[in-house]
Design a protein around this motif. Structure first.
Motif, short mmCIF file in Angstrom:
data_model
loop_
_atom_site.label_atom_id
_atom_site.label_comp_id
_atom_site.label_asym_id
_atom_site.label_seq_id
_atom_site.Cartn_x
_atom_site.Cartn_y
_atom_site.Cartn_z
N UNK A 1 0.80 -1.18 -0.13
CA UNK A 1 -0.01 -0.02 0.03
C UNK A 1 0.92 1.45 -0.11
N UNK A 2 0.37 2.34 0.25
CA UNK A 2 0.71 3.54 0.22
C UNK A 2 0.35 4.38 1.51
N UNK A 3 0.52 3.92 2.32
CA UNK A 3 -0.11 4.41 3.89
C UNK A 3 -1.41 4.15 4.27
N UNK A 4 -1.92 3.17 3.48
CA UNK A 4 -3.52 2.83 3.59
C UNK A 4 -3.54 2.25 4.91
N UNK A 5 -4.66 2.40 5.67
CA UNK A 5 -5.44 2.08 6.97
C UNK A 5 -6.71 1.75 7.11
N UNK A 6 -7.06 0.65 7.73
CA UNK A 6 -8.11 0.07 7.72
C UNK A 6 -9.12 1.06 8.39
N UNK A 7 -8.85 1.90 9.17
CA UNK A 7 -9.93 2.82 9.70
C UNK A 7 -10.73 3.64 8.77
N UNK A 8 -9.87 3.89 7.81
CA UNK A 8 -10.74 4.80 6.57
C UNK A 8 -11.56 4.21 5.96
N UNK A 9 -11.50 2.73 5.73
CA UNK A 9 -12.68 1.96 5.36
C UNK A 9 -13.70 1.83 6.23
N UNK A 10 -13.52 1.55 7.57
CA UNK A 10 -14.28 1.27 8.58
C UNK A 10 -15.31 2.56 8.49
N UNK A 11 -14.72 3.76 8.41
CA UNK A 11 -15.44 5.03 8.77
C UNK A 11 -16.36 5.34 7.30
N UNK A 12 -16.12 4.64 6.42
CA UNK A 12 -17.01 4.66 4.96
C UNK A 12 -16.30 5.90 4.31
N UNK A 13 -14.96 6.32 4.83
CA UNK A 13 -14.49 7.49 4.04
C UNK A 13 -13.89 6.70 2.67
N UNK A 14 -13.45 5.81 2.75
CA UNK A 14 -13.28 5.11 1.30
C UNK A 14 -14.05 3.70 1.11
N UNK A 15 -14.20 3.38 -0.08
CA UNK A 15 -14.66 1.91 -0.62
C UNK A 15 -13.79 1.27 -1.36
N UNK A 16 -13.87 0.02 -1.07
CA UNK A 16 -12.83 -1.08 -1.79
C UNK A 16 -13.41 -1.21 -3.51
N UNK A 17 -12.35 -1.19 -4.33
CA UNK A 17 -12.65 -1.38 -5.82
C UNK A 17 -12.67 -2.74 -5.97
N UNK A 18 -11.84 -3.74 -5.32
CA UNK A 18 -11.65 -5.30 -5.65
C UNK A 18 -11.77 -5.32 -7.14
N UNK A 19 -10.65 -4.94 -7.77
CA UNK A 19 -10.50 -5.05 -9.05
C UNK A 19 -9.38 -5.88 -9.67
N UNK A 20 -9.75 -7.08 -10.21
CA UNK A 20 -8.71 -7.86 -10.67
C UNK A 20 -7.80 -7.45 -11.46
N UNK A 21 -6.34 -7.57 -11.66
CA UNK A 21 -5.60 -6.83 -12.51
C UNK A 21 -5.00 -7.95 -13.40
#
Length: 436
Positions: A416-436
């Motif tokens: 990652x690039x400094x990602x933290x789980x709290x951002x996703x728990x607070x719904x600030x961000x959402x997962x893309x789950x995109x296969x590369x």
């Protein structure tokens, strides 16, 4: 071994050697594909150079074991002549040619921008292999271990002690001047060491037992290390009413007689009642000519089989020229017998009826289920695995002959690039789950 045998704590010497194998396995896991291939070819060269010494040691082991009264089936497995040794050495070179199982990317997924997940195949670590009689197994096991990036601790039976020692010395010599440390391979020589090996759950990642029912069950019940193996090889051939008799007899003879000491040789022949008379008319003299002792149920005795099968014969792995025969009234009765007595190793059907064959193949829960071919094909070399470390009859994979793919696992790598789980728990961000 029996279940009352105590499992001693490892000695300081055993711990030292096990740590050496563990450290060597970590270095080995970082070796490239080409480095591991070179190591195998170098080991094969060293085995060839010491071929006469290996055969001479085996002759001494055979002489000593025969004098000690070793069972004929184990003596057959112990024998390692020049032809068998040459075949085993060629097997080491063939393992070198197999595709690299390490470092394969099984999953490549973007969880979010800059947050990338990968699942990559990696070696298991250290294999502990305990086996009886077969010194050729040393070459198979070590070649597969090194090729898949694993260290290996071996303990063979005392009957093959001289042969195993010369083979392992040759293998270790073959690693000199390669990028693979010779300490990746360790041979134990005493019963106490093999028992103590079961306690090294912090250093050994998988135990592979190859031997008797008693040996495998003891190991399964006396270690916390995962165990891969099978206790019995009770294999069946069912000859259906619509089988080609000549073809079925040929398959039955090969399945029993090609190498009766193997775990994939049949121990029970099931015959449909409609084909049993004509099959046994030719089958009895054919088997007797090859020295096979036939044991039959009541119906088989009426059709010419001379010796009566007892109840325990259906659950006995003979590993010799002995075969139990039972006449059944239907496919369902054959399936019921196999469900009751099969060790889930390999079971086969001979029939020209595709629908019957399909029902059999889908109903028998063995690691190998065959149609119109010999059970003797249940083998890593014959499957194109180069060799095998053993055959597993457990439900979870790996199952059947275990080659390179059974000696790797995987890890999840996340960058990652400094990602933290709290951002996703607070719904600030959402997962893309995109296969590369």
């Amino acid at each position: 071994m029996n279940n009352q045998t105590s499992v001693p704590s490892p000695t300081s010497d055993l711990l030292k050697r096990a740590f050496e194998v563990k450290n060597a396995s970590i270095a080995l896991s970082r070796c490239s594909n080409e480095q591991r291939k070179k190591a195998l070819n170098s080991m094969a060269d060293a085995l060839s150079a010491r071929a006469q010494e290996i055969v001479d040691a085996n002759i001494d082991d055979l002489r000593r074991s025969e004098h000690a009264g070793l069972a004929p089936a184990l003596l057959a497995r112990l024998k390692l002549n020049h032809d068998k040794l040459k075949e085993s050495i060629e097997g080491v070179r063939q393992v070198a040619l197999l595709p690299d199982p390490v470092g394969l990317r099984q999953l490549h997924r973007e969880l979010d921008s800059g947050l990338i997940l990968q699942r990559i195949t990696v070696p298991l670590g250290v294999l502990g292999v305990i086996f009886e009689s077969r010194p050729d197994a040393v070459m198979q096991i070590v070649s597969l271990a090194i090729r898949s990036g694993n260290g290996v601790i071996l303990k063979g039976g005392s009957e093959a002690q001289l042969t195993n020692k010369v083979i392992v010395n040759a293998l270790k010599e073959g690693l000199v001047n390669t990028d693979v440390c010779s300490e990746s391979i360790c041979l134990l020589t005493t019963r106490e060491e093999s028992l103590s090996l079961l306690r090294l759950d912090h250093l050994v990642d998988l135990i592979i037992p190859r031997g008797s029912n008693e040996l495998v069950k003891f190991i399964q019940e006396n270690t916390r290390i995962p165990v891969l193996g099978h206790a019995d090889g009770i294999c069946h051939l069912y000859v259906d009413s619509e089988a080609d008799i000549d073809q079925a007899l040929k398959i039955a003879i090969d399945s029993k007689c090609q190498y009766p000491a193997a775990c994939n040789a049949i121990e029970t022949l099931l015959l449909h009642k409609d084909i049993a008379p004509s099959f046994l008319k030719n089958g009895i003299p054919a088997f007797e000519k090859l020295g096979v002792l036939l044991l039959g149920d009541t119906h088989s005795l009426e059709l010419g089989v001379k010796h009566k099968a007892e109840d325990n014969d259906w659950s006995t792995e003979y590993l010799e020229l002995k075969l139990s025969i039972k006449v059944v009234s239907s496919l369902d009765e054959a399936l019921s017998h196999i469900r009751c007595y099969s060790s889930k190793h390999t079971d086969a059907i001979a029939t020209r009826n595709k629908e019957t064959a399909t029902k059999f193949l889908l109903s028998v829960d063995s690691s190998g289920v065959y149609h119109n071919c010999s059970t003797r094909f249940a083998d890593g070399f014959r499957y194109g695995f180069g060799a095998e470390v053993g055959i597993s009859t457990q439900i979870l994979p790996p199952r059947g002959p275990v080659g390179l793919e059974g000696l790797i696992t995987y890890r999840y790598f996340l960058e990652g690039e400094g990602h933290i789980a709290a951002d996703y728990s607070d719904a600030k961000k959402s997962f893309s789950h995109r296969d590369l």
